[in-house]
Design a protein around this motif. Structure first.
Motif, short mmCIF file in Angstrom:
data_model
loop_
_atom_site.label_atom_id
_atom_site.label_comp_id
_atom_site.label_asym_id
_atom_site.label_seq_id
_atom_site.Cartn_x
_atom_site.Cartn_y
_atom_site.Cartn_z
N MET A 288 28.12 11.37 14.72
CA MET A 288 28.27 10.28 15.72
C MET A 288 26.96 9.89 15.94
O MET A 288 26.57 9.74 15.90
CB MET A 288 28.83 10.68 16.78
CG MET A 288 29.37 9.68 17.99
SD MET A 288 29.73 10.20 19.58
CE MET A 288 30.97 9.57 20.08
N ALA A 289 27.08 8.30 16.08
CA ALA A 289 26.47 7.01 15.70
C ALA A 289 26.13 6.70 17.34
O ALA A 289 26.74 7.15 18.29
CB ALA A 289 26.57 5.29 15.40
N SER A 290 24.46 7.19 18.12
CA SER A 290 24.59 6.55 19.66
C SER A 290 22.91 6.07 18.95
O SER A 290 21.86 5.57 17.96
CB SER A 290 23.21 8.38 19.82
OG SER A 290 22.14 8.59 19.80
N LEU A 291 22.25 5.11 20.39
CA LEU A 291 21.54 4.35 20.14
C LEU A 291 20.53 4.37 21.42
O LEU A 291 20.60 5.67 22.23
CB LEU A 291 21.63 2.82 20.60
CG LEU A 291 22.66 2.11 20.48
CD1 LEU A 291 23.64 0.45 21.09
CD2 LEU A 291 22.51 1.47 19.11
N PHE A 292 19.35 4.52 20.97
CA PHE A 292 17.97 4.58 21.77
C PHE A 292 17.01 3.72 22.10
O PHE A 292 16.90 3.01 21.19
CB PHE A 292 17.53 6.16 21.38
CG PHE A 292 16.53 7.08 20.26
CD1 PHE A 292 15.43 6.11 20.21
CD2 PHE A 292 17.23 6.44 19.01
CE1 PHE A 292 14.58 6.86 19.01
CE2 PHE A 292 16.93 7.12 18.07
CZ PHE A 292 15.15 7.33 17.83
N ALA A 293 15.80 4.07 23.04
CA ALA A 293 15.36 2.57 23.49
C ALA A 293 13.34 3.79 23.02
O ALA A 293 13.07 4.27 22.36
CB ALA A 293 15.05 1.98 24.04
N ALA A 294 12.86 2.27 21.98
CA ALA A 294 11.18 2.90 20.77
C ALA A 294 10.87 1.85 21.37
O ALA A 294 10.56 0.28 22.05
CB ALA A 294 11.78 3.08 19.89
N LEU A 295 9.46 2.19 21.52
CA LEU A 295 8.33 0.85 22.37
C LEU A 295 7.45 1.23 21.14
O LEU A 295 6.46 2.13 20.91
CB LEU A 295 7.93 1.30 24.17
CG LEU A 295 6.65 0.46 24.23
CD1 LEU A 295 7.34 -0.74 24.49
CD2 LEU A 295 5.97 0.93 25.74
N VAL A 296 6.60 0.44 20.89
CA VAL A 296 5.18 -0.26 19.91
C VAL A 296 4.08 0.17 20.49
O VAL A 296 4.35 -0.29 21.14
CB VAL A 296 5.49 -1.29 19.21
CG1 VAL A 296 4.89 -1.59 17.77
CG2 VAL A 296 7.35 -1.58 18.12
N ARG A 297 3.65 0.37 19.96
CA ARG A 297 2.17 0.96 19.88
C ARG A 297 1.49 0.70 19.05
O ARG A 297 1.88 1.45 17.93
CB ARG A 297 2.07 1.84 20.76
CG ARG A 297 3.15 2.47 22.21
CD ARG A 297 1.81 2.06 23.16
NE ARG A 297 2.12 1.97 24.48
CZ ARG A 297 2.81 0.64 25.13
NH1 ARG A 297 1.84 -0.78 24.75
NH2 ARG A 297 3.27 0.05 26.53
#
Length: 107
Positions: free
Chosen positions: A1-10
Motif C-alpha cells: 500500500m502506498a503512503s506519503l511522508f515529508a522530508a526536508l533537504v539539508r
C-alpha cells in the motif's frame, strides 16, 4: 500500500534541482523507482543518514545514487549502494513545484 511522508533537504548536494531547506512530499510504494527519479534513501554504509539523491542504476544489492551537484560527492561514490524508501513527488515549500525525472547518462 502506498503512503506519503515529508522530508526536508539539508545541504547542497541536489542543487540546482533542490536547495537546503526545501520541504518535499515523498511517496513510499506506488510505481517502482526508475533511473532519474529523485528519491529518499539510506546508504548501506550509513544507515543512520537519510538522504535525498537521484537514482542512477539499480544493482543487485541496492540503488546507485548521485547528487545533482557535481561538486559534492556524498553519494554512492563515497558510500556505495543505498536502500530507497520513497520517490520524491513534489516540493511544497518554499517554491512549490513538481520534481521531474531526469535521464542519467553516467554512473
Amino acid at each position: 500500500m502506498a503512503s506519503l511522508f515529508a522530508a526536508l533537504v539539508r545541504g547542497p548536494s541536489m542543487a540546482p534541482t533542490l536547495r537546503d531547506g526545501d520541504a518535499l512530499l515523498v511517496l513510499r510504494g506506488g510505481r517502482p523507482v526508475r533511473p532519474g527519479d529523485v528519491v529518499v534513501a539510506t546508504f548501506r554504509a550509513r544507515p543512520d543518514l537519510l538522504v535525498v539523491k537521484r537514482a542512477v542504476e539499480q544493482r543487485p544489492d541496492g540503488w546507485w545514487l548521485r547528487g545533482d551537484n557535481e561538486f559534492v560527492t556524498d553519494d554512492s561514490r563515497a558510500y556505495g549502494v543505498a536502500e530507497v524508501h520513497g520517490r520524491v513527488l513534489f516540493r511544497y515549500w518554499p517554491r512549490p513545484s513538481r520534481i521531474r525525472t531526469r535521464i542519467m547518462l553516467d554512473s
